[in-house]
Design a protein around this motif. Structure first.
Motif: not given
Length: 85
Positions: A12-13, A45-46, A53-56, A76-78
């Motif tokens: 993710l990073i 965990d969430e 400019q994005k919130i995931v 992970y699951k989006v």
């Protein structure tokens, strides 16, 4: 597993130091609470991450010490993705 390590292993990073920096800026929450790089994650965990400019919003589905590129998406699951204006 530590938050910074999970973000790197799941791709993710890209770098763990960058994950620490983003967590230090308060741009990541886990289960509604501000998260530090040392926050311990569990399956289920969430996590909410603010990228520019994005919130995931993600849900942790698996924890592994190392994952191949093909397996990284299975950690992970989006749940949702939204653009900020």
């Amino acid at each position: 597993m530590r938050l910074d390590k999970f973000l790197k292993v799941s791709r993710l990073i890209k770098r763990r130091t960058l994950a620490k920096e983003i967590a230090g800026q308060g741009r990541i929450t886990v289960n509604g609470n501000p998260a530090k790089a040392s926050t311990v994650l569990s399956v289920g965990d969430e996590m909410v991450i603010r990228y520019g400019q994005k919130i995931v919003t993600l849900q942790v589905t698996s924890l592994k010490e190392a994952a191949k590129k093909e397996e990284a998406d299975n950690l992970y699951k989006v749940v949702s993705e939204e653009e900020l204006n």
